[in-house]
Design an enzyme around this catalytic site. Structure first.
Site, PDB file in Angstrom:
ATOM      1  N   SER A   1     -83.925  22.717  -0.130  1.00 33.88           N
ATOM      2  CA  SER A   1     -84.159  23.713  -1.177  1.00 33.88           C
ATOM      3  C   SER A   1     -83.975  23.125  -2.568  1.00 33.88           C
ATOM      4  CB  SER A   1     -83.187  24.884  -1.029  1.00 33.88           C
ATOM      5  OG  SER A   1     -83.142  25.342   0.290  1.00 33.88           O
TER       6      SER A   1
HETATM    7  N1  SAH Z   1     -79.643  23.100   4.056  1.00 34.85           N
HETATM    8  C1  SAH Z   1     -80.693  22.148   4.333  1.00 34.85           C
HETATM    9  C2  SAH Z   1     -82.061  22.787   4.243  1.00 34.85           C
HETATM   10  C3  SAH Z   1     -82.730  22.735   5.565  1.00 34.85           C
HETATM   11  S1  SAH Z   1     -84.246  23.604   5.725  1.00 34.85           S
HETATM   12  C4  SAH Z   1     -80.578  20.905   3.473  1.00 34.85           C
HETATM   13  O1  SAH Z   1     -79.712  20.858   2.587  1.00 34.85           O
HETATM   14  O2  SAH Z   1     -81.339  19.982   3.701  1.00 34.85           O
HETATM   15  C5  SAH Z   1     -83.806  24.773   6.977  1.00 34.85           C
HETATM   16  C6  SAH Z   1     -83.423  24.213   8.302  1.00 34.85           C
HETATM   17  O3  SAH Z   1     -83.124  25.307   9.159  1.00 34.85           O
HETATM   18  C7  SAH Z   1     -84.500  23.404   9.020  1.00 34.85           C
HETATM   19  O4  SAH Z   1     -84.036  22.120   9.249  1.00 34.85           O
HETATM   20  C8  SAH Z   1     -84.718  24.163  10.317  1.00 34.85           C
HETATM   21  O5  SAH Z   1     -84.971  23.338  11.437  1.00 34.85           O
HETATM   22  C9  SAH Z   1     -83.408  24.906  10.473  1.00 34.85           C
HETATM   23  N2  SAH Z   1     -83.409  26.074  11.358  1.00 34.85           N
HETATM   24  C10 SAH Z   1     -84.355  27.053  11.496  1.00 34.85           C
HETATM   25  N3  SAH Z   1     -83.969  27.963  12.421  1.00 34.85           N
HETATM   26  C11 SAH Z   1     -82.734  27.559  12.872  1.00 34.85           C
HETATM   27  C12 SAH Z   1     -81.820  28.052  13.846  1.00 34.85           C
HETATM   28  N4  SAH Z   1     -82.050  29.166  14.562  1.00 34.85           N
HETATM   29  N5  SAH Z   1     -80.664  27.378  14.031  1.00 34.85           N
HETATM   30  C13 SAH Z   1     -80.389  26.247  13.353  1.00 34.85           C
HETATM   31  N6  SAH Z   1     -81.222  25.717  12.426  1.00 34.85           N
HETATM   32  C14 SAH Z   1     -82.381  26.363  12.186  1.00 34.85           C
END
Ligand code: SAH
Length: 219
Positions: free
Chosen positions: A60
């Site tokens: 993000s």
């Molecule tokens: N906080 C992260 C942003 C990741 S984007 C950072 O700093 O990089 C959101 C992430 O949520 C993705 O990697 C995706 O695979 C994950 N995601 C989506 N649904 C999920 C679930 N049910 N449980 C765990 N992770 C999930």
């Protein structure tokens, strides 16, 4: 890359955009965001933009990370203690591990869960040099939360579903807060803040956001 100056400018921009909590600004100024992105994107690491982190997922924008953590720190468990750290926090969607690192500066313990093995492992590699003893990376489906770490003072999601799963509310401590993107009435996505109080659960819908979808199961 002389990242300190670039990062300091990013923090100035965040403050100008309205991020006011000194704990958040300090954490954003500390964590080296360029170490979490692909080497081809290093020059954009401190711009206010989301960036690809592989497997179709994104990290993000700094502004959104700051805004959500600032909201999380507004939990009533911390009311009147503005200098304090939050207790245990659950992050759904570890991605590259950047936000987990930022959270480790404002919370006593961070449980971060990711459903994609490739990203879970990437986050592990990215975070290793930081030696953050309070960050626990988990491979699993965050839609069911992580009961072993409950109750949480805060739960923050980096992926948005139709609704906030009941499991998160169950695993939230009284006085705790959830900050998550969720489907809004108009079909788009908006940030929702859920407070669990002694009187019950209170929800507020805030501004529109654009997050990757919350999906079930691991892959
Ligand atoms: N906080 C992260 C942003 C990741 S984007 C950072 O700093 O990089 C959101 C992430 O949520 C993705 O990697 C995706 O695979 C994950 N995601 C989506 N649904 C999920 C679930 N049910 N449980 C765990 N992770 C999930």
């Amino acid at each position: 890359m002389a990242s300190d100056a670039v990062r300091a400018r990013m923090v100035q921009r965040l403050a100008a955009q309205g991020i006011a909590d000194a704990r958040v600004l300090r954490a954003m100024g500390t964590v080296e965001r360029h170490l979490f992105v692909d080497s081809a994107l290093v020059n954009q690491a401190y711009e206010d933009t989301s960036l690809p982190i592989g497997l179709g997922q994104t990290i993000s924008k700094p502004n959104v990370v700051s805004r959500m953590i600032e909201l999380l720190l507004g939990a009533s468990a911390l009311a009147g203690k503005p200098g304090d750290r939050l207790g245990r926090v659950l992050e759904i969607g570890t991605g590259c591990g950047y936000q987990a690192a930022v959270l480790s500066h404002v919370a006593t313990e961070v449980y971060s869960i990711e459903r994609l093995r490739g990203l879970h492992e990437r986050a592990r590699t990215n975070l290793r040099p930081f030696r953050l003893a309070t960050v626990h990376l988990l491979l699993g489906d965050g839609m069911i939360g992580y009961a072993k770490g409950a109750p949480y003072a805060g739960i923050i999601a980096a992926a948005g579903g139709e609704a906030v799963p009941e499991a998160w509310i169950t695993q939230l401590a009284v006085g705790g807060r959830i900050v998550a993107p969720t489907q809004s009435a108009t079909g788009g996505q908006a940030l929702v803040v859920i407070d669990k109080t002694a009187r019950g659960v209170e929800r507020r819908i805030l501004e529109a956001v654009h997050f990757v979808p919350l999906k079930s199961g691991i892959a």
